[in-house]
Each structure stands twice: as structure tokens, then as C-alpha cells.
Design an enzyme around this catalytic site. Sequence first.
Site, PDB file in Angstrom:
ATOM      1  N   HIS A 141       1.276  -7.081  -8.480  1.00  0.00           N
ATOM      2  CA  HIS A 141       0.936  -5.690  -8.772  1.00  0.00           C
ATOM      3  C   HIS A 141       0.750  -5.504 -10.278  1.00  0.00           C
ATOM      4  O   HIS A 141       1.123  -6.355 -11.072  1.00  0.00           O
ATOM      5  CB  HIS A 141       2.050  -4.762  -8.284  1.00  0.00           C
ATOM      6  CG  HIS A 141       2.072  -4.567  -6.799  1.00  0.00           C
ATOM      7  ND1 HIS A 141       2.660  -5.479  -5.949  1.00  0.00           N
ATOM      8  CD2 HIS A 141       1.551  -3.581  -6.007  1.00  0.00           C
ATOM      9  CE1 HIS A 141       2.512  -5.047  -4.699  1.00  0.00           C
ATOM     10  NE2 HIS A 141       1.851  -3.904  -4.697  1.00  0.00           N
ATOM     11  N   LYS A 181       4.605  -0.939 -12.097  1.00  0.00           N
ATOM     12  CA  LYS A 181       5.379  -0.746 -10.857  1.00  0.00           C
ATOM     13  C   LYS A 181       6.866  -0.871 -11.169  1.00  0.00           C
ATOM     14  O   LYS A 181       7.287  -1.768 -11.891  1.00  0.00           O
ATOM     15  CB  LYS A 181       4.961  -1.803  -9.841  1.00  0.00           C
ATOM     16  CG  LYS A 181       5.554  -1.612  -8.452  1.00  0.00           C
ATOM     17  CD  LYS A 181       4.887  -2.544  -7.438  1.00  0.00           C
ATOM     18  CE  LYS A 181       5.609  -2.524  -6.111  1.00  0.00           C
ATOM     19  NZ  LYS A 181       5.632  -1.194  -5.485  1.00  0.00           N
TER      20      LYS A 181
END
Lengths: 251, 251, 251, 251
Positions: free
Chosen positions: B136, B140
Site C-alpha cells: 500500500h 496507511k
Amino acid sequence: MSQSIRVAVLGAQGRMGSAACTAIEQAEDLELVARIGSSDHLEGAAEAGAQVVVDLTVPSVTKRNVLWAIENGIHAVVGATGWDEDSLAEVREALGGSPATGVLIAPNFAIGAVLTMRFAEAAARYYESAEIIEMHHPDKLDAPSGTARHTAAAIARGREAGGLGSVPDATEKDELGARGAVVDGVHVHAVRQRGLVAHEVVQFGGVGEQFQLRHDSFDRVSFMPGVLLGVREIASRPGLTVGLDGYMDLG
Amino acid sequence: MSQSIRVAVLGAQGRMGSAACTAIEQAEDLELVARIGSSDHLEGAAEAGAQVVVDLTVPSVTKRNVLWAIENGIHAVVGATGWDEDSLAEVREALGGSPATGVLIAPNFAIGAVLTMRFAEAAARYYESAEIIEMHHPDKLDAPSGTARHTAAAIARGREAGGLGSVPDATEKDELGARGAVVDGVHVHAVRQRGLVAHEVVQFGGVGEQFQLRHDSFDRVSFMPGVLLGVREIASRPGLTVGLDGYMDLG
Amino acid sequence: MSQSIRVAVLGAQGRMGSAACTAIEQAEDLELVARIGSSDHLEGAAEAGAQVVVDLTVPSVTKRNVLWAIENGIHAVVGATGWDEDSLAEVREALGGSPATGVLIAPNFAIGAVLTMRFAEAAARYYESAEIIEMHHPDKLDAPSGTARHTAAAIARGREAGGLGSVPDATEKDELGARGAVVDGVHVHAVRQRGLVAHEVVQFGGVGEQFQLRHDSFDRVSFMPGVLLGVREIASRPGLTVGLDGYMDLG
Amino acid sequence: MSQSIRVAVLGAQGRMGSAACTAIEQAEDLELVARIGSSDHLEGAAEAGAQVVVDLTVPSVTKRNVLWAIENGIHAVVGATGWDEDSLAEVREALGGSPATGVLIAPNFAIGAVLTMRFAEAAARYYESAEIIEMHHPDKLDAPSGTARHTAAAIARGREAGGLGSVPDATEKDELGARGAVVDGVHVHAVRQRGLVAHEVVQFGGVGEQFQLRHDSFDRVSFMPGVLLGVREIASRPGLTVGLDGYMDLG
């Protein structure tokens, strides 16, 4: 017509040594003149007229082998690990008395692994993010791999040269340790999977893009081109060289 | 010619809601009849003649929205998270009084993520090794991702159905934690890299082979085909369905 | 304690046959009772009490072998290719007289290849784009591979079931043929690379996302789990089954 | 404190030009002093005190812009394509009269694409096999991509420097053209897939191993770090430089 290079393999009965013997026999420009095992005398290599010895023995005997080769004016291509600074200094000193002799000590003969490390260092300065995923068979005892640790160090050098700070990472909650190891500021992940051999992926990320390097070693024969490169080049590289990249033309 | 389906979006001002409005407007067989924001009355959806509401609001109001839709005989496609068993029971009870109405509650509308989970469960029984790498953007906050946790649970179910024990792993030395998180017996690695959005790789290994599933989500618009699938199918699926895979033909 | 299954291998001297003998010997629940080569009588398998024969011979003799097995009430797991509809009809007719006997004819025993084809067909209906990249060693004579052709056919069936038309492709200028082969409407690319064995990547694309399936076969031993699966299951699957997926639980 | 560099963008209304304006505005060490569109006078850039112009216009006007910049002693970072040898010679001549001025003409500002080409050339000499897979959105009109063609040429140079002959390829039967395009002796495959932007994979293979380079461009903002690198470095690089790699430290 050029004459072939005469080569002896030390540690010829081991898995790497045996693969090296086969590779040398198959190379048209090389001649395998002696296979020296743990119960054989080193003199066998000299008597057979070896110009180069390939040492694929174990840490406990490799230094003795190299010093013997230098004394006999025989070049040495060395794959054994476990060399410390003191041992390297001894080799350098011995080479002082034999200035035409070359010694190559290469902890990793896989050309792809060497390329990965070199290119990773060069690319690192241009990307905000960098992570390493190494993947091996599940019988490996340690994690992360030595190659991954060296690659992380190379990335760290590249980032420093480029003036980059820490990699961005907003993770606040990771109680299970999914973010992996941190080596020299670089996150390193180790996958262990049946069917794999030795693989390394280096991922770089910037806004809107990704750059990746990947090396897959499917078989130990993948180390042989690096060994042969060393054997062919060593006569023109007197003195001590550490690392196969010293023999490669990486522009 | 078939008439288009009349759709209202709840939470129309959020990022997902706004993307859903655009996707519905662009679909030839759908008609966007109302955009309901946080300051609008739900009745606007009924007055506009909506046959389906797409609820992309927040956990605190989604249950109230769904119960209202059931009461009005309007189907509900729901993306909001935070549903517990008690809330689902309330929805089932309400549906008892409106047996033709459908409710789809889908924690993940990305068809590729749903496929990855389903195929991972089916494949897991055939492979000795299984690991997950999720990747990601570096903003995050948590690791590993919820999708990776659900996938690990799916793999664990598959392995149990296939009578498999633990994954093989001879690691003895890993003081830095390179082997990552272990979720339901499956190692999960979380990469955080600038330029990435949301990506998941599932790797299976057996002697001499590897099998991989990979899903890359480059943009939130990748959720829209799942939303539209729900809107199109819901009239023929009365009652409560949890998970988009209930609407997919994965035979 | 359950008794082990008694197995004979036909074509035991070939590369696949020899690998199968090794795999059966290593399996605790199986017993290798006969290795039948091209100069041996089939009766040797019956005399040794084989309950299952594994036929890894060549197209010219495989049908004769299977009919002989049926006549003797021995189950047959068959890897040989070259079966046509007429031959399959003969097998079905012979099985009519031996209703408890099972025959499995599997053109591909690699479980990962079977999974790739099945999952590709199921996923295809959900994605606008689909392409295949197959990669093999450079000594392969034909391109694209048979597995890639079958996968393209599976994708085409999935697209048709999902009501999809042609894949989007605005290419106007490609005088060198970079877009590759088109098989059943699906672009297929063949890479030939030293060091590779047999690999297949299936890529699906939709707005904002990508979904991939990948199978890597590093060694012919990767076919053995499929062979063993057939041997273990065949007693409970009377009649003719074509394709290993008929024995797999792909729910 | 060092002063910021004063920059004008030519072609400021195009997609690339507009992205460049945003990137320059967000950079703390740069100041955007003029946005020159197709209907504006170039003098606006000089009057605003620009030290560097970024030319992201079209082939028909870029040469005129660059000559104007040189005449005014303003450095020029140029992304427009379509430069031929005659035009480059004109620029060199003009620079003769303004020896402190720098001009950088870069057909590709994506740092990852530049790295891929450079590393591909360096790695090519060490591997028997090399192939390229480029992947783009399905609205692209030509195949293979210009970047893939340039990379093939770089690989061909590397192979020649290493004394390698043709890539191994035993293909005898490929009536559908699955082996793709051949550019400078290198097979190039073009994938067109919805959801992708611009991606390039370079695969090298040797006995028992594989080495890969991969660049993914998810968004046109990925070109901006290359533009900014040019702007920051150009004052210290007088004269004409073709290719962004001339400004990079690729050791």
C-alpha cells in the site's frame, strides 16, 4: 590460436566444486587440470601446471590455500566465505612479494545478485521509498538472507549520497510485525516457500511510479558464469579484488 | 426495450459516493435519481422513485439507512463497514416483513479482491506453502491490511479442508522479524511504498512449482464495477447477502 | 490402518514415468508393484496385483493399454496425449462392461496449470481486458504453448458467458507484430528465455485495476502431485473423466 | 539561505505543462515566474526574470523556443520530441555564442525509464537471453512503444559489447506470431490492457537464473521528478545535453 587457461579446482568434491569442474570442462577456452579434494595435496595443482585455482572449500582452509597459491605464483578465484579484515591483510602482504598474481575473493558469484546490488545503490537516490523482498526455500535457517542485508546496505549508501532521509511510513498499528525487518533503514521481508530456490526483489517507489529489480536463482549452476568470468579475467587483474563487481563492466 | 434501474446514492458527497454517482450516470442501464448527502432527508430517495439505494455512508448511520430502505421496499447495496452480528440480525428481521426486498452488505467492492480471496481458498489445499504480500501507499496507518487478514483466514480454511498441517519453515534465526506477521498460520508481509495504492499478492508453493494470485487497485474507481454489479443483480436476490461473492458466478 | 494402494507404472523408463515411480515410492499410502517398460508385457501389472495403472506412454500405445486395464478391472490414470473423440468413445463403451472401473485422462497434471485455466475462465467475465504471456526455455519448438491455447479458449468461454465483446485495442500501427498471436480473440505472447522451464501469466484489466494469475513450473516433479491425486481418488470415481479438474474441489 | 531558481513553463496549458507548473509551485527551492501558452509572447518569460525555461510544447515550435532562450541567456529544459541532427547542430552553434547557457533535451523524463535503459545495456552482456514486454492502456495507437524500441537498441549495444551473438530460439512453428516483434535482434511484446498506464519489463535469462528490470508509470506526475532534476542541475551543465541520463549519477 590462443591457448586455453589451465585451471585446478580446490574443494572439487563439494556441490559447488563439482559444478565448477563440470563448467570448466565444458568451456572451450579453459582446461581442467586437477580436482583437489580435502584428502589431496595442494601440490597436485602446481604439478598439473595450473595457472588459476578456483577455491570452493570451507572457511577453515581457504586462507591457507590462497597463501599457498600466491607463493606458487598461481592466481586464485575464491568463493569461500568467512574472510575477515586480518585475513585480507595477510593476503595483501603476501601479494606484495608476487606482484603479478591476482586474487579474487567473491562472496557471491551470481552475476544477477551483483547487478541487483549495484543497480539498487545507483537507483536508490532517485526514489522516496525502497523495500526488499527476499524469497527462499523453506529449509533455510536464517532470515533475512545475507544478500538482502548487503542490498539494504547498498540502498542506504545510495540514499545517503542522494541526500534522502528516512523512508516514509505512517504505520501506527502493526502488533504482528507485518512490516518486517529493518536493515540500515530499509524494510526487508523474507518469504519461505516450497519450490523456490533463491530470489530477491528490490522495489523503489516515487509519486506515480515504481521501479523494480529482480533476481531469480533457480539452480546452483547460475553461479558458474561468475566463476568462469573470474577465471578468464584474473590474469589481467593483479592484486587483491574483493567482490565480483570489480571484474564487471557496469558503466 | 428494458427500462433503466432507478438508483439513489446515500453519502453522495463522500469520495466513494461521488465516484458512485459518476459511475451510475455513465451506465446506460441505470438512472441516478437522487444524491443524498448528510444534511438531506432520506425521503428524497423515495420521492425520486429510487428502486435501489447505494449506501456509502459511515458506520454510525448506515443501519438506520438500511432499515429505512427495507421499510420502503427499496433494495439496498451497502458498502459501509462496521456491521456486527446484532445489526445483521436486525436487518434479517426487518426483511421478514418485506420478503421481496434485497440487501447486499459488501465490505469490499473490488471484484479482484473478492476473486483473490475465493481462488486463494480453493487453491490452498493443493500447496504445501502459502504466503501473502500486501502493498500500500505509505500513508496507511495499520498493517497488515484487512483484506490480507481475510485472505489469510480463507487460506487457513482451504488448508484445513485439504487436511494440511503447518506451512514448512525451518527458520531458526530471525532476530529482526523479517518473516513478518503470522495470521491464522499464514505469513503476511506488508510493504509501504510511495506511488502504490492497494495491492495484494498471494503465493503458493509446492515441489518444483509456484502458483500466484495478484490484485492491483490503482484507483478507487476500481470499486465501481462491484457496486454496479450489486445494483443490477439485487432485484433478483431478495433477503440479506453478505459479501459481493454471493452475487458472482465463481463456479 | 488403511492398506496402501497398489500401483503399476506403464512407460516406467521415460522421464515422466521414472519421476512417477519415484513419487509413488516416496508416498506412504501408495505401493509401487510394477514398472512396465516398452519391452515388458502388460500382464506384469496384473500379476503384481496392481489396483491402479499410471499410463505415461506414447500416443501410439496408450489406448491399447487403457482398454487392457478396463478389461482387467484395473483403474487407469493416463497422462498420454493424442486422444480423439473416437478413442474416448471406445473407452466409454468398454467401461460400460466394467462399471466400477475408473479412467482419468489428463492432458496436464500440473495442478497449478489446471487452477490457472479454471480461475481464468471464472474471472474472465468480470474484466474488459485479458491477455496471456507464456514463457518457456528457448529449446521449445512451437509457440504459443498448448496450455496457453487452452487458457485462451477458457477465457473466451468466460467472456461469452459474461456477455463481453471484443477486448479493447486501438492499435493502428504494429508493422513488426508486437501485439502477438490472437487465439479465440485473446492476445497471447510467447517469451523464450534461457533458464526458464514453463511459466504462464494471465492478466486481466478493468478501469483502475488489474488481476493476475501466474503459474511457474520449475521442474517436471511439479506434475507428480497431480498424478498422485489421480491415483488416490480414482477408486471413488468410476467411469471416464477427462481433465484433472474433474477430481479437484474448486468450489 | 540560497535563493530559489526562477522558472517559466512554455506550453503551460498542455497536460504535461500544467503538471509541470504544479510541480514547480510545490517545490520549495523553485519559483514559477511565468506560464507561457501558445498565444503568449516568449518575452513574457524574460520579462518575468526566468533563469530556466521548461519547454513542453510541440515539435513545430520547440526549436524556435530553444534558440530564443539561448539568445537571452536562459537555460532550457526541453521535453518536446522530434529533434533531428540538423536541429541539434543549430542549437550547438547558437550555444557557441552563449557558453554559460545549458540546454537539456530529454525525450523521456521518467527517471525509472532512464534507469531501465541504462541498466539494461549494462546487464545485457552477461545474459544469453533478453526480451522486453511493454504494457500500456488499450487506447495507445502504436506498438511497440518508443521506449521499448530504445531499450531494445540499448540491449543490442550491450550484447555487442559483450561479444554475444543472436539470442537462442528454437521456435520452428509460430504461425500466429506469438513471438512478437523483433527490434535490433530483441523480441518485444506489447500488451494492451484497460487500467494500465505505461509499464516496461526487461527480462534477462541465463542457465539457472533470471534477472529483471521493471518500470511502472501509473500517472504523468511520474515525469515531474525528472523535470525538476533538469531544472536544478542545468545551471551547472553548460552546453547541450541529450538525454536525462547525462544529468544522473549512475556510477
